[in-house]
Motif scaffolding. Structure first.
Motif, PDB file in Angstrom:
ATOM      1  N   PHE A  95       4.157  -9.291 -27.110  1.00  0.00           N
ATOM      2  CA  PHE A  95       4.148  -8.804 -28.491  1.00  0.00           C
ATOM      3  C   PHE A  95       4.073  -7.101 -28.539  1.00  0.00           C
ATOM      4  CE2 PHE A  95       1.860 -12.863 -29.478  1.00  0.00           C
ATOM      5  CZ  PHE A  95       2.678 -13.666 -28.969  1.00  0.00           C
ATOM      6  N   MET A  96       3.110  -6.728 -28.253  1.00  0.00           N
ATOM      7  CA  MET A  96       2.976  -5.206 -28.250  1.00  0.00           C
ATOM      8  C   MET A  96       3.020  -4.702 -29.598  1.00  0.00           C
ATOM      9  SD  MET A  96       2.360  -4.396 -24.896  1.00  0.00           S
ATOM     10  CE  MET A  96       2.641  -2.646 -24.863  1.00  0.00           C
ATOM     11  N   LEU A  97       2.620  -5.341 -30.694  1.00  0.00           N
ATOM     12  CA  LEU A  97       2.494  -4.832 -31.929  1.00  0.00           C
ATOM     13  C   LEU A  97       1.380  -3.869 -32.254  1.00  0.00           C
ATOM     14  CD1 LEU A  97       3.238  -8.070 -34.009  1.00  0.00           C
ATOM     15  CD2 LEU A  97       4.613  -6.145 -33.317  1.00  0.00           C
ATOM     16  N   VAL A  98       1.220  -2.951 -33.159  1.00  0.00           N
ATOM     17  CA  VAL A  98       0.102  -2.067 -33.146  1.00  0.00           C
ATOM     18  C   VAL A  98      -0.644  -2.759 -34.429  1.00  0.00           C
ATOM     19  CG1 VAL A  98      -0.365   0.152 -34.527  1.00  0.00           C
ATOM     20  CG2 VAL A  98       1.854   0.041 -33.263  1.00  0.00           C
ATOM     21  N   GLN A  99      -1.804  -3.070 -33.837  1.00  0.00           N
ATOM     22  CA  GLN A  99      -2.793  -4.127 -34.532  1.00  0.00           C
ATOM     23  C   GLN A  99      -3.197  -3.288 -35.958  1.00  0.00           C
ATOM     24  OE1 GLN A  99      -3.539  -7.070 -33.366  1.00  0.00           O
ATOM     25  NE2 GLN A  99      -1.961  -6.816 -32.013  1.00  0.00           N
ATOM     26  N   SER A 100      -3.447  -2.113 -35.935  1.00  0.00           N
ATOM     27  CA  SER A 100      -3.895  -1.444 -37.118  1.00  0.00           C
ATOM     28  C   SER A 100      -2.719  -1.519 -38.243  1.00  0.00           C
ATOM     29  CB  SER A 100      -4.417  -0.091 -36.961  1.00  0.00           C
ATOM     30  OG  SER A 100      -3.478   0.877 -36.310  1.00  0.00           O
ATOM     31  N   HIS A 138       0.699  -8.782 -43.826  1.00  0.00           N
ATOM     32  CA  HIS A 138      -0.340  -9.536 -43.078  1.00  0.00           C
ATOM     33  C   HIS A 138      -0.378  -8.503 -41.949  1.00  0.00           C
ATOM     34  CE1 HIS A 138       0.092 -13.094 -45.601  1.00  0.00           C
ATOM     35  NE2 HIS A 138      -1.312 -13.201 -45.391  1.00  0.00           N
ATOM     36  N   TYR A 139      -1.580  -8.492 -41.198  1.00  0.00           N
ATOM     37  CA  TYR A 139      -1.672  -7.842 -39.829  1.00  0.00           C
ATOM     38  C   TYR A 139      -1.488  -8.754 -38.957  1.00  0.00           C
ATOM     39  CZ  TYR A 139      -3.732  -3.847 -42.428  1.00  0.00           C
ATOM     40  OH  TYR A 139      -4.204  -2.681 -43.631  1.00  0.00           O
ATOM     41  N   PRO A 140      -1.190  -8.202 -37.597  1.00  0.00           N
ATOM     42  CA  PRO A 140      -0.986  -9.049 -36.401  1.00  0.00           C
ATOM     43  C   PRO A 140      -1.885 -10.239 -36.132  1.00  0.00           C
ATOM     44  CG  PRO A 140      -0.378  -6.747 -35.852  1.00  0.00           C
ATOM     45  CD  PRO A 140      -1.055  -6.715 -37.037  1.00  0.00           C
ATOM     46  N   ASN A 141      -3.428  -9.922 -36.423  1.00  0.00           N
ATOM     47  CA  ASN A 141      -4.334 -10.872 -36.093  1.00  0.00           C
ATOM     48  C   ASN A 141      -4.420 -11.831 -37.100  1.00  0.00           C
ATOM     49  OD1 ASN A 141      -5.721  -9.531 -38.098  1.00  0.00           O
ATOM     50  ND2 ASN A 141      -7.342  -8.780 -36.804  1.00  0.00           N
ATOM     51  N   LEU A 143      -1.304 -13.194 -38.116  1.00  0.00           N
ATOM     52  CA  LEU A 143      -0.214 -14.086 -37.706  1.00  0.00           C
ATOM     53  C   LEU A 143      -0.233 -14.996 -36.610  1.00  0.00           C
ATOM     54  CD1 LEU A 143       2.353 -10.845 -38.175  1.00  0.00           C
ATOM     55  CD2 LEU A 143       1.880 -12.757 -39.916  1.00  0.00           C
ATOM     56  N   SER A 144       0.497 -16.027 -36.432  1.00  0.00           N
ATOM     57  CA  SER A 144       0.416 -16.663 -35.323  1.00  0.00           C
ATOM     58  C   SER A 144       1.311 -16.091 -34.138  1.00  0.00           C
ATOM     59  CB  SER A 144       1.290 -18.376 -35.426  1.00  0.00           C
ATOM     60  OG  SER A 144       2.586 -17.915 -35.842  1.00  0.00           O
ATOM     61  N   GLY A 145       1.108 -16.643 -33.026  1.00  0.00           N
ATOM     62  CA  GLY A 145       2.002 -15.908 -31.955  1.00  0.00           C
ATOM     63  C   GLY A 145       3.329 -15.797 -32.042  1.00  0.00           C
ATOM     64  N   GLY A 146       3.885 -17.130 -32.543  1.00  0.00           N
ATOM     65  CA  GLY A 146       5.515 -17.073 -32.866  1.00  0.00           C
ATOM     66  C   GLY A 146       5.698 -16.269 -33.952  1.00  0.00           C
ATOM     67  N   GLU A 147       5.040 -15.879 -35.024  1.00  0.00           N
ATOM     68  CA  GLU A 147       5.246 -15.224 -36.043  1.00  0.00           C
ATOM     69  C   GLU A 147       5.336 -13.534 -35.569  1.00  0.00           C
ATOM     70  OE1 GLU A 147       3.634 -17.213 -40.048  1.00  0.00           O
ATOM     71  OE2 GLU A 147       2.330 -16.417 -38.958  1.00  0.00           O
ATOM     72  N   GLN A 148       4.153 -13.209 -34.616  1.00  0.00           N
ATOM     73  CA  GLN A 148       4.168 -11.781 -34.120  1.00  0.00           C
ATOM     74  C   GLN A 148       5.333 -11.511 -33.400  1.00  0.00           C
ATOM     75  OE1 GLN A 148       0.080 -10.434 -32.400  1.00  0.00           O
ATOM     76  NE2 GLN A 148      -0.485 -12.419 -32.889  1.00  0.00           N
ATOM     77  N   GLN A 149       5.618 -12.380 -32.502  1.00  0.00           N
ATOM     78  CA  GLN A 149       7.216 -12.234 -31.820  1.00  0.00           C
ATOM     79  C   GLN A 149       8.119 -11.987 -32.758  1.00  0.00           C
ATOM     80  OE1 GLN A 149       7.684 -10.740 -29.448  1.00  0.00           O
ATOM     81  NE2 GLN A 149       7.891 -12.194 -27.402  1.00  0.00           N
ATOM     82  N   ARG A 150       8.117 -12.616 -33.761  1.00  0.00           N
ATOM     83  CA  ARG A 150       9.309 -12.540 -34.566  1.00  0.00           C
ATOM     84  C   ARG A 150       9.146 -11.197 -35.374  1.00  0.00           C
ATOM     85  NH1 ARG A 150       8.236 -17.972 -37.659  1.00  0.00           N
ATOM     86  NH2 ARG A 150       9.235 -17.232 -39.251  1.00  0.00           N
ATOM     87  N   VAL A 151       8.154 -10.594 -35.645  1.00  0.00           N
ATOM     88  CA  VAL A 151       7.892  -9.371 -36.136  1.00  0.00           C
ATOM     89  C   VAL A 151       8.412  -8.172 -34.969  1.00  0.00           C
ATOM     90  CG1 VAL A 151       6.278  -7.676 -36.801  1.00  0.00           C
ATOM     91  CG2 VAL A 151       5.978  -9.704 -37.481  1.00  0.00           C
ATOM     92  N   ALA A 152       7.974  -8.601 -33.728  1.00  0.00           N
ATOM     93  CA  ALA A 152       8.579  -7.782 -32.542  1.00  0.00           C
ATOM     94  C   ALA A 152      10.065  -7.702 -32.401  1.00  0.00           C
ATOM     95  CB  ALA A 152       7.845  -8.049 -31.286  1.00  0.00           C
TER      96      ALA A 152
END
Length: 248
Positions: A95-100, A138-141, A143-152
């Protein structure tokens, strides 16, 4: 069709334990503008190394790579970074999203770096396309894994790249979320006309691409049947091995 990516006799050799280790043997191929291509093969075959070279994240030991009118092997690290900013999008397995940053802020980030004045509105539109407009705060933590990848995926398409590199984009997802992300990649690829280059172990995902290239022990061939090119039982050990072979 116009050639977007041209690879001519590239090799990659690294120094290991005082000896030269050849990771990639001479490889040549071309990818057309708007084409979808899967790079497949077992763990350690050189897939992610090839991807990092194509994206200008690493440099070849010999040979030439051209992205559009730009010859990557002739550019400095700073020039390659500027070219990636202009031409390239990425989707990674982790995913590599910025957690902050919130989901919205993650998608806005490349737009703001590019100086876009309508960054927030465009980011909201992209989140809506991936079905997450209501989750933008919402912050990455959260979100579910699938949601994080959709953001990515939304972030990757935010800068309207000419080419999108995806390294095992569904590798950390369950079947349902993997299918959602898979469909999004191809829908946005077709809508935006973005060239799509996937590294994957998923034979069904690979077959959705217009072409399949197989890596085996550093050699590359054009595939005629992906079922025989990738081991279907992708084991935990192989997944761990692939994580070590990261795009750097």
């Amino acid at each position: 069709m116009t050639t977007l990516l041209k690879v001519e006799q590239i090799t990659k050799t690294v120094r290991s334990n005082g000896e030269d280790l050849k990771i990639l043997h001479p490889i040549s191929f071309q990818i057309a503008d708007g084409e979808s291509v899967a790079i497949i093969g077992r763990s350690g075959s050189g897939k992610s190394t090839l991807l990092s070279l194509l994206a200008g994240l690493d440099v070849v030991s010999s040979g030439e790579i051209s992205l559009g009118e730009h010859q990557l092997h002739q550019l400095s690290e700073e020039q390659r970074a500027a070219l990636r900013k202009q031409y390239v999008g990425f989707v990674f397995q982790s995913f590599m999203l910025v957690q902050s940053l919130t989901a919205l802020e993650n998608v806005m980030l490349p737009l703001e770096l590019a100086g876009k004045t309508d960054a927030k509105q465009h980011a909201l539109e992209l989140l809506e396309k991936v079905g997450l407009k209501e989750r933008g705060h919402h912050y990455p933590n959260q979100l579910s894994g699938g949601e994080q990848q959709r953001v990515a995926v939304a972030r990757a398409f935010a800068s309207q790249p000419k080419i999108l590199f995806a390294d095992e984009p569904t590798g950390n997802l369950d079947a349902e979320n993997g299918k959602i992300v898979e469909n999004l990649l191809f829908e946005l690829n077709q809508q935006a006309g973005t060239t799509l280059v996937l590294v994957t172990h998923d034979t069904q995902l690979a077959k959705r691409c217009q072409r399949q290239l197989t890596m085996q022990a550093g050699h590359l061939t054009e595939s005629t049947g992906v079922e025989n090119s990738v081991q279907s039982d992708y084991t935990a050990d192989e997944q761990a091995s692939d994580k070590k072979e990261q795009v750097a």
